[in-house]
Each structure stands twice: as C-alpha cells, then as structure tokens.
Design a protein around this motif. Structure first.
Motif, PDB file in Angstrom:
ATOM      1  N   THR A 140       5.784   3.692   1.516  1.00  0.00           N
ATOM      2  CA  THR A 140       5.108   2.616   1.188  1.00  0.00           C
ATOM      3  C   THR A 140       5.055   1.552   2.256  1.00  0.00           C
ATOM      4  O   THR A 140       5.799   1.801   3.219  1.00  0.00           O
ATOM      5  CB  THR A 140       6.158   1.760  -0.047  1.00  0.00           C
ATOM      6  N   GLY A 141       3.985   1.022   2.216  1.00  0.00           N
ATOM      7  CA  GLY A 141       3.764   0.067   3.485  1.00  0.00           C
ATOM      8  C   GLY A 141       3.338  -1.421   3.044  1.00  0.00           C
ATOM      9  O   GLY A 141       2.847  -1.760   1.932  1.00  0.00           O
ATOM     10  N   SER A 142       2.987  -2.199   3.872  1.00  0.00           N
ATOM     11  CA  SER A 142       2.778  -3.625   3.646  1.00  0.00           C
ATOM     12  C   SER A 142       1.516  -4.155   4.780  1.00  0.00           C
ATOM     13  O   SER A 142       1.758  -3.704   5.938  1.00  0.00           O
ATOM     14  CB  SER A 142       3.801  -4.564   3.554  1.00  0.00           C
ATOM     15  N   LEU A 143       0.695  -4.796   4.248  1.00  0.00           N
ATOM     16  CA  LEU A 143      -0.464  -5.306   5.216  1.00  0.00           C
ATOM     17  C   LEU A 143       0.149  -6.618   5.598  1.00  0.00           C
ATOM     18  O   LEU A 143       0.377  -7.634   5.084  1.00  0.00           O
ATOM     19  CB  LEU A 143      -1.594  -5.553   4.273  1.00  0.00           C
ATOM     20  N   VAL A 144       0.428  -6.557   7.017  1.00  0.00           N
ATOM     21  CA  VAL A 144       0.929  -8.058   7.850  1.00  0.00           C
ATOM     22  C   VAL A 144      -0.029  -8.552   8.467  1.00  0.00           C
ATOM     23  O   VAL A 144       0.115  -9.943   8.918  1.00  0.00           O
ATOM     24  CB  VAL A 144       2.106  -7.584   8.468  1.00  0.00           C
ATOM     25  N   VAL A 199       0.905  -1.290   0.070  1.00  0.00           N
ATOM     26  CA  VAL A 199      -0.209  -0.023   0.017  1.00  0.00           C
ATOM     27  C   VAL A 199       0.910   1.285   0.084  1.00  0.00           C
ATOM     28  O   VAL A 199       2.156   1.048   0.208  1.00  0.00           O
ATOM     29  CB  VAL A 199      -1.034  -0.024   1.278  1.00  0.00           C
ATOM     30  N   ARG A 200       0.029   2.228  -0.320  1.00  0.00           N
ATOM     31  CA  ARG A 200       0.816   3.553  -0.102  1.00  0.00           C
ATOM     32  C   ARG A 200       0.460   4.205   1.177  1.00  0.00           C
ATOM     33  O   ARG A 200      -0.737   4.221   1.521  1.00  0.00           O
ATOM     34  CB  ARG A 200       0.606   4.546  -1.223  1.00  0.00           C
ATOM     35  N   VAL A 201       1.350   4.639   1.825  1.00  0.00           N
ATOM     36  CA  VAL A 201       1.034   5.325   3.302  1.00  0.00           C
ATOM     37  C   VAL A 201       1.206   6.916   2.972  1.00  0.00           C
ATOM     38  O   VAL A 201       2.159   7.414   2.890  1.00  0.00           O
ATOM     39  CB  VAL A 201       2.049   5.050   4.083  1.00  0.00           C
ATOM     40  N   ASP A 202      -0.020   7.640   3.165  1.00  0.00           N
ATOM     41  CA  ASP A 202       0.035   8.987   3.031  1.00  0.00           C
ATOM     42  C   ASP A 202      -0.223   9.762   4.854  1.00  0.00           C
ATOM     43  O   ASP A 202      -1.061   8.980   5.471  1.00  0.00           O
ATOM     44  CB  ASP A 202      -1.435   9.379   2.476  1.00  0.00           C
ATOM     45  N   PRO A 262      -4.543  -8.431   9.069  1.00  0.00           N
ATOM     46  CA  PRO A 262      -6.000  -7.430   8.502  1.00  0.00           C
ATOM     47  C   PRO A 262      -6.079  -5.908   8.997  1.00  0.00           C
ATOM     48  O   PRO A 262      -6.611  -4.982   8.374  1.00  0.00           O
ATOM     49  CB  PRO A 262      -7.164  -8.243   8.852  1.00  0.00           C
ATOM     50  N   ARG A 263      -5.577  -5.706  10.341  1.00  0.00           N
ATOM     51  CA  ARG A 263      -5.631  -4.420  10.790  1.00  0.00           C
ATOM     52  C   ARG A 263      -4.229  -4.047  11.197  1.00  0.00           C
ATOM     53  O   ARG A 263      -3.785  -3.007  11.890  1.00  0.00           O
ATOM     54  CB  ARG A 263      -6.149  -4.504  12.266  1.00  0.00           C
ATOM     55  N   LEU A 264      -3.226  -4.538  10.533  1.00  0.00           N
ATOM     56  CA  LEU A 264      -1.602  -4.060  10.799  1.00  0.00           C
ATOM     57  C   LEU A 264      -0.839  -3.736   9.769  1.00  0.00           C
ATOM     58  O   LEU A 264      -0.865  -4.535   8.711  1.00  0.00           O
ATOM     59  CB  LEU A 264      -1.063  -5.144  11.534  1.00  0.00           C
ATOM     60  N   ILE A 265      -0.078  -2.548   9.365  1.00  0.00           N
ATOM     61  CA  ILE A 265       0.530  -2.067   8.527  1.00  0.00           C
ATOM     62  C   ILE A 265       1.878  -1.879   8.945  1.00  0.00           C
ATOM     63  O   ILE A 265       2.151  -1.390   9.967  1.00  0.00           O
ATOM     64  CB  ILE A 265       0.080  -0.561   7.887  1.00  0.00           C
ATOM     65  N   LEU A 266       2.769  -2.415   8.208  1.00  0.00           N
ATOM     66  CA  LEU A 266       4.395  -2.445   8.411  1.00  0.00           C
ATOM     67  C   LEU A 266       5.017  -1.216   7.470  1.00  0.00           C
ATOM     68  O   LEU A 266       4.614  -1.412   6.203  1.00  0.00           O
ATOM     69  CB  LEU A 266       5.073  -3.819   8.180  1.00  0.00           C
ATOM     70  N   THR A 267       5.727  -0.160   8.052  1.00  0.00           N
ATOM     71  CA  THR A 267       6.397   0.718   7.389  1.00  0.00           C
ATOM     72  C   THR A 267       7.560   1.164   8.078  1.00  0.00           C
ATOM     73  O   THR A 267       8.089   0.378   9.168  1.00  0.00           O
ATOM     74  CB  THR A 267       5.599   1.692   6.837  1.00  0.00           C
ATOM     75  N   ASN A 268       8.345   2.259   7.628  1.00  0.00           N
ATOM     76  CA  ASN A 268       9.477   2.655   8.342  1.00  0.00           C
ATOM     77  C   ASN A 268       9.311   3.554   9.648  1.00  0.00           C
ATOM     78  O   ASN A 268       8.153   4.156   9.568  1.00  0.00           O
ATOM     79  CB  ASN A 268      10.344   3.431   7.351  1.00  0.00           C
ATOM     80  N   HIS A 269      10.083   3.556  10.492  1.00  0.00           N
ATOM     81  CA  HIS A 269      10.003   4.299  11.706  1.00  0.00           C
ATOM     82  C   HIS A 269      10.173   5.696  11.201  1.00  0.00           C
ATOM     83  O   HIS A 269       9.265   6.657  11.697  1.00  0.00           O
ATOM     84  CB  HIS A 269      11.020   4.010  12.690  1.00  0.00           C
ATOM     85  N   HIS A 270      11.117   6.158  10.399  1.00  0.00           N
ATOM     86  CA  HIS A 270      11.252   7.570  10.008  1.00  0.00           C
ATOM     87  C   HIS A 270      10.118   8.058   9.131  1.00  0.00           C
ATOM     88  O   HIS A 270       9.704   9.202   8.830  1.00  0.00           O
ATOM     89  CB  HIS A 270      12.427   7.814   9.215  1.00  0.00           C
ATOM     90  N   ALA A 293       9.094  -0.182   1.728  1.00  0.00           N
ATOM     91  CA  ALA A 293       8.622  -1.205   0.916  1.00  0.00           C
ATOM     92  C   ALA A 293       9.308  -2.457   1.322  1.00  0.00           C
ATOM     93  O   ALA A 293      10.412  -2.556   1.800  1.00  0.00           O
ATOM     94  CB  ALA A 293       9.215  -1.156  -0.505  1.00  0.00           C
ATOM     95  N   ILE A 294       8.623  -3.680   1.341  1.00  0.00           N
ATOM     96  CA  ILE A 294       9.254  -4.863   1.565  1.00  0.00           C
ATOM     97  C   ILE A 294      10.231  -5.455   0.499  1.00  0.00           C
ATOM     98  O   ILE A 294       9.777  -5.306  -0.767  1.00  0.00           O
ATOM     99  CB  ILE A 294       8.012  -6.017   1.683  1.00  0.00           C
ATOM    100  N   ILE A 295      11.127  -6.008   0.890  1.00  0.00           N
ATOM    101  CA  ILE A 295      12.101  -6.638  -0.481  1.00  0.00           C
ATOM    102  C   ILE A 295      11.912  -7.921  -0.115  1.00  0.00           C
ATOM    103  O   ILE A 295      11.730  -8.558   1.057  1.00  0.00           O
ATOM    104  CB  ILE A 295      13.612  -6.417   0.012  1.00  0.00           C
ATOM    105  N   PHE A 296      11.592  -8.709  -1.320  1.00  0.00           N
ATOM    106  CA  PHE A 296      11.264 -10.030  -1.599  1.00  0.00           C
ATOM    107  C   PHE A 296      12.383 -10.817  -2.117  1.00  0.00           C
ATOM    108  O   PHE A 296      13.040 -10.239  -3.117  1.00  0.00           O
ATOM    109  CB  PHE A 296      10.046 -10.600  -2.365  1.00  0.00           C
ATOM    110  N   ASN A 297      12.676 -12.143  -1.857  1.00  0.00           N
ATOM    111  CA  ASN A 297      13.549 -12.905  -2.397  1.00  0.00           C
ATOM    112  C   ASN A 297      13.119 -13.488  -4.040  1.00  0.00           C
ATOM    113  O   ASN A 297      11.778 -13.219  -4.024  1.00  0.00           O
ATOM    114  CB  ASN A 297      14.183 -13.900  -1.616  1.00  0.00           C
ATOM    115  N   ALA A 298      13.761 -14.486  -4.298  1.00  0.00           N
ATOM    116  CA  ALA A 298      13.239 -15.026  -5.751  1.00  0.00           C
ATOM    117  C   ALA A 298      12.122 -15.730  -5.529  1.00  0.00           C
ATOM    118  O   ALA A 298      11.389 -16.014  -6.594  1.00  0.00           O
ATOM    119  CB  ALA A 298      14.340 -15.565  -6.246  1.00  0.00           C
TER     120      ALA A 298
END
Length: 315
Positions: free
Chosen positions: A108-112, A90-93, A114-122, A238-243
């Motif tokens: 940028t953020g990620s839904l981890v 998602v985009r975090v505004d 149903p009620r919780l978003i992960l993004t940066n502290h800064h 943003a989350i980084i994914f492996n192959a």
C-alpha cells in the motif's frame, strides 16, 4: 463478531503456496520482521483484481472473511470526508526479477505530492536493483475493479531509509485530480484511537478502525509506533491516521497475535520519518511558504513544477 488478529501466515499455507521464485523472493523480503508484502507470480502484474487462488497462502481469503473488521471504502458515500481521504491511498504493484524468473509484490502507498508516493523501504528500495516494472493502482474500491486506473512509477526512489522503513518514489506523471495526504507528524498517546486505509491481500481498498489503537507499549517519542490495528499481507506501507485523520505513522510489519494483549503490529512514527526525510521537509517548507492571498490563490504546494525542483535537488 470474531476478529482475526493473526498477521503472520501459517507455515503450512506458505509452504503450499510459495515455491521456486516466490520462495526466493520471500527470503529477500524477510529482512523486515513479519513484513506484510503480498507476493504473487509475475502474471499478476498489470491486473487490478487478483484471483484468490493465486494469493500468498490465504491472505486474500482472510481479508474477505474480515469484512466486519475491514470496512470497504467503496461502500462510503462519495461526499464522505473519509472517502476523499482514501482517494490518495493507492496499491503499489512491483514486478521483480528473481533468479531466472519474475515475481510480483503488492503493498500500500500514499500520494504525498502530485508526483510522489510514500511506501515502505522493504516494499521498494530493498529490491530496487531487481525491479523491472512498478506502478500504482488508484481508485480500486469496487471488488470488480471498475473505475480503477494505473499510473506508472519510476524505478528508483528519490529517498529511502531502511531503519525507518520508508521510500519516496516519483510517479512518471503527476496525479492532479485529488489532494495529496497532508504531511504532518503529531505524536501519539498510548491507547489512542487510530485508523488505517489499506489494500490487505491486494484486494479493494478498505479501512480498519474497529479496535484500532496505539498499543500501551508504544514509545512516546518514536522512532517506532506500536499499534493493534488489523492488517494483512499487502498492508505494508499504509499510513496510520489518528482520530483527527492526521497521519501519525507508516505501517510496516506484523506481530499482533490472537489472545495476546501484549502483542502488536509495528509502524514508524511519522514524526520520526519527518525528522529524517529531506524531501518531505522541503515539501512542508514549500507549503508553509505559499499561503493563499486575497487577490489570487497561491499555486498549491507540490504542483508539478514544485515537485520537479525538489526531486532534482534530492538526487
């Protein structure tokens, strides 16, 4: 094909685009070296499509020119597993009080859950005392914004860590029409192929996978992850994914420069985040404790009841 590797905006672009409250906010965000938060005037809050002329420096224009590097998620077939994975990005505004005025920042953020978003502290917690409104934009994959929708965030993180640059922020209402990102944290070998799904320049969702790999200098066991994947302002969180499309890192800042093979962008290794985060550990534990049965499928981990319990315990 020419790939833009620059993650830091030129000084002339910044000085021309940022003044007054925008400049004050940029000083606040500078605590994370080359942090990739996009900052715009307060009027940008609540909009899905951001006019390029408003963008900080030329971030959005750079993102547009990099169409060969930033692959639009909207061009994928809806049955493609990558499209399904991207639905939980998602985009975090965030609208902030700055001096006597306001400004808006985008990450940028990620839904981890149903009620919780992960993004940066800064992106969030570093400015929490000045946040007046916050929300996420889902399904922004069409350049015209068609099909996108907004869900409000609470104004306080349930958990945050400055050193590893992560914040976990509850949504005001659960998102139940998609599967949250699976919480895992495998280690990353040097020069491994990677993938980032993000909102560079605050634009429609894209993925970076061309020449996207962990850097040769990346520490094997964290806490950081060095990578050479193209990003721009707005990509923070943003989350980084492996192959195998498993989350391995949380991108937070730039540093990659043209023609310098020793340079890299920076992320936190997800294995390090998982060792630090009590909330994510509880979500993982709950998921392991609820295997499906032959008689009746178990209630999926991270449902509204489960996450409510976890959030209460974390306060």
């Amino acid at each position: 094909m020419m790939q833009s590797r620059e993650t830091r905006l030129p000084k002339r672009a910044c000085s021309a685009a940022v003044s007054g409250i925008g400049a004050a906010l940029m000083l606040t965000l500078a605590s994370s070296a080359f942090a990739q938060t996009l900052t715009l005037p307060s009027e940008a809050y609540g909009k899905v499509v951001l006019p390029e002329t408003q963008s900080l420096g030329d971030a959005a224009a750079i993102a547009a020119r990099n169409r060969n590097v930033f692959e639009p998620i909207g061009l994928l077939d809806r049955s493609d597993p990558l499209f399904e994975l991207a639905r939980s990005i998602v985009r975090v505004d965030i609208k902030l009080k700055v001096g006597k005025g306001f400004a808006t920042s985008f990450c940028t953020g990620s839904l981890v859950a149903p009620r919780l978003i992960l993004t940066n502290h800064h992106c969030f917690s570093a400015n929490e005392s000045r946040i007046v409104a916050a929300s996420v934009v889902l399904d922004y994959v069409n350049p015209n914004g068609k099909g996108a929708r907004r869900v409000p965030l609470t104004l306080k993180a349930v958990e945050a860590d400055k050193a590893l640059d992560f914040s976990l922020i509850p949504l005001q209402q659960p998102i139940t029409d998609r599967k949250p990102i699976e919480i895992v944290g495998p280690l990353v070998k040097r020069l491994s192929r990677l993938l980032i799904i993000h909102h560079p320049g605050g634009r429609a969702k894209v993925m970076t996978r061309f020449r996207c790999a962990s850097a040769g200098s990346s520490p094997a066991n964290g806490p950081g992850l060095h990578h050479r994947c193209d990003t721009q302002r707005g990509s923070s969180g943003a989350i980084i994914f492996n192959a195998a499309r498993r989350m391995v890192g949380l991108h937070h800042s730039g540093g990659l420069t043209p023609n310098d093979p020793r340079s890299y962008n920076r992320a936190s290794l997800m294995a390090s985040v998982l060792r630090r985060s009590r909330v994510l550990a509880q979500l993982i534990s709950r998921a392991k404790a609820q295997p499906p049965t032959a008689k009746a499928p178990a209630k999926p981990a991270g449902t509204a009841d489960a996450i409510n319990t976890i959030l209460k315990k974390a306060k």
